[in-house]
Enzyme design. Sequence first.
Site, mmCIF file in Angstrom:
data_model
loop_
_atom_site.group_PDB
_atom_site.id
_atom_site.type_symbol
_atom_site.label_atom_id
_atom_site.label_comp_id
_atom_site.label_asym_id
_atom_site.label_seq_id
_atom_site.Cartn_x
_atom_site.Cartn_y
_atom_site.Cartn_z
ATOM 1 N N ARG A 40 64.969 51.875 7.887
ATOM 2 C CA ARG A 40 63.736 52.526 8.347
ATOM 3 C C ARG A 40 62.918 51.613 9.274
ATOM 4 N NH1 ARG A 40 61.438 55.922 3.093
ATOM 5 N NH2 ARG A 40 62.342 57.918 3.715
ATOM 6 N N LYS A 206 70.399 69.411 -7.677
ATOM 7 C CA LYS A 206 69.737 70.675 -8.010
ATOM 8 C C LYS A 206 69.791 71.745 -6.932
ATOM 9 C CE LYS A 206 66.224 68.705 -11.049
ATOM 10 N NZ LYS A 206 64.782 68.393 -11.046
ATOM 11 N N GLY A 363 68.682 60.327 2.936
ATOM 12 C CA GLY A 363 68.885 60.009 1.521
ATOM 13 C C GLY A 363 70.278 59.508 1.186
ATOM 14 N N GLY A 386 62.541 63.797 1.485
ATOM 15 C CA GLY A 386 61.805 65.050 1.268
ATOM 16 C C GLY A 386 61.388 65.705 2.577
HETATM 17 C C1 3PG Z 1 60.011 58.785 1.253
HETATM 18 O O1 3PG Z 1 60.491 57.687 0.924
HETATM 19 O O2 3PG Z 1 60.557 59.866 0.969
HETATM 20 C C2 3PG Z 1 58.777 58.802 2.095
HETATM 21 O O3 3PG Z 1 58.403 57.517 2.479
HETATM 22 C C3 3PG Z 1 57.663 59.508 1.366
HETATM 23 O O4 3PG Z 1 57.346 58.831 0.174
HETATM 24 P P1 3PG Z 1 56.676 59.645 -0.996
HETATM 25 O O5 3PG Z 1 57.713 60.612 -1.514
HETATM 26 O O6 3PG Z 1 56.256 58.633 -2.031
HETATM 27 O O7 3PG Z 1 55.492 60.385 -0.412
HETATM 28 MG MG MG Z 2 60.200 60.818 -1.750
#
Ligand code: 3PG
Ligand code: MG
Length: 406
Positions: A40, A206, A363, A386
């Site tokens: 990142r 899920k 992810g 997310g």
């Molecule tokens: C992540 O790692 O998905 C983003 O940096 C957002 O982090 P968070 O889910 O804690 O808001």
């Molecule tokens: Mg997250």
Amino acid sequence: MAKLSVNDLNLQGQRVFTRVDYNVPMEESGGAMVINDDTRIRATLPTLEALRAQGARIVLAAHLGRPKGKRVASMSLRPVADKLAELTGHPVAFADDCVGDAAAAAINNLQDGELLLLENIRYHAGEEANDSAFAEQLAAHADVFVNDAFGAAHRAHASTVGIAEVITARGGQCAAGLLMERELQFLGAELEVPDQPFVVILGGAKVSDKIKVIDRLLEKANTILIGGAMAYTFKLALGKSVGNSLVEPDKVDIAQAALDKAAERGVEFLLPSDNLISQMTNGVWADPEVNDAEDIPDSREGVDIGPATAARYAEAITGAKTILWNGPMGIFEDARFAKGTLAVAKAVAAATVAGAISIIGGGDSVKALNQNGLAEQVTFMSTGGGASLKFLEGKELPGVAVLTDK
Ligand code: 3PG
Ligand code: MG
């Protein structure tokens, strides 16, 4: 509507508050926190170089973990400043707090083209609350706002939304960074009218996490391949036994609705026909074996797609022109259960070499490609978790919506 880009601006001498996603995995080692994966951080380098080349005074803001409004030493961004200096080859100043005197002094010290990283913005409760007074404080020493934090763009927080509103209200500009633009291009524009065949591979635990993505992609994909534990909820919908596998019995209806929609639209929707099964015994996975039957025996749990399924999925991926992959096929952290995910990773890489566009939804799939040295062979890997899913659902992200229209 297209958003203003850093490349559209003239930032000479401007104080540019730049939101980045440096929420990187860290681990304690010898009394210090060490960064495990700097993907990142590297992903923001083109934006930082563009800002530097324009002579901007670069003020970087980020969150790390979820400290819930308190100073938590293990969640300090200080190690990230050191890593950033190493990666950019330039000094990176660090301010011990993202607002107040420490931040003001550090920003005042910046010369054109110089970099400053502010301490974890989530040390203040006003960040996640999107508190307007806190957003004003963040904006106090900023002329322009740049958002390069795609991974946090689904959060309406003070450093992603509140500050942009303050700067916009002042008549200032709010632009997307180059990483943000690439993410929006690949997860958005490229998938609007994808070259066909368009093959989507979805895995993970899920159905409930991915159902909205599935629903939207059923309108675009030619083929959808399902793996990971979420396959068992589909199996349950088809009346199969899933043994002890991770399932969501209350999501059987939505799984069935997705199967019906696939049938109506003529989308090929593939589920595993064989599985690797195992059972957790005294905290360890024991006796893994291939289960060829459609039903999984009682007391055993599906942990990966089986070899026949892996071969079938690889074949479906071969010949694709557009590929979207999100989520592993099994519990790939355990090498014994990583074969299905690896087979998919290799097939995606090979199809890309043969001319497909491959987009990896962030992810665990990114982790799997990295682990196997295949990251360079895919077209694009999202830095979002997310945020990628939210965006793939077709939602407008609050951190994007608030940027200045072109
Ligand atoms: C992540 O790692 O998905 C983003 O940096 C957002 O982090 P968070 O889910 O804690 O808001
Ligand atoms: Mg997250």
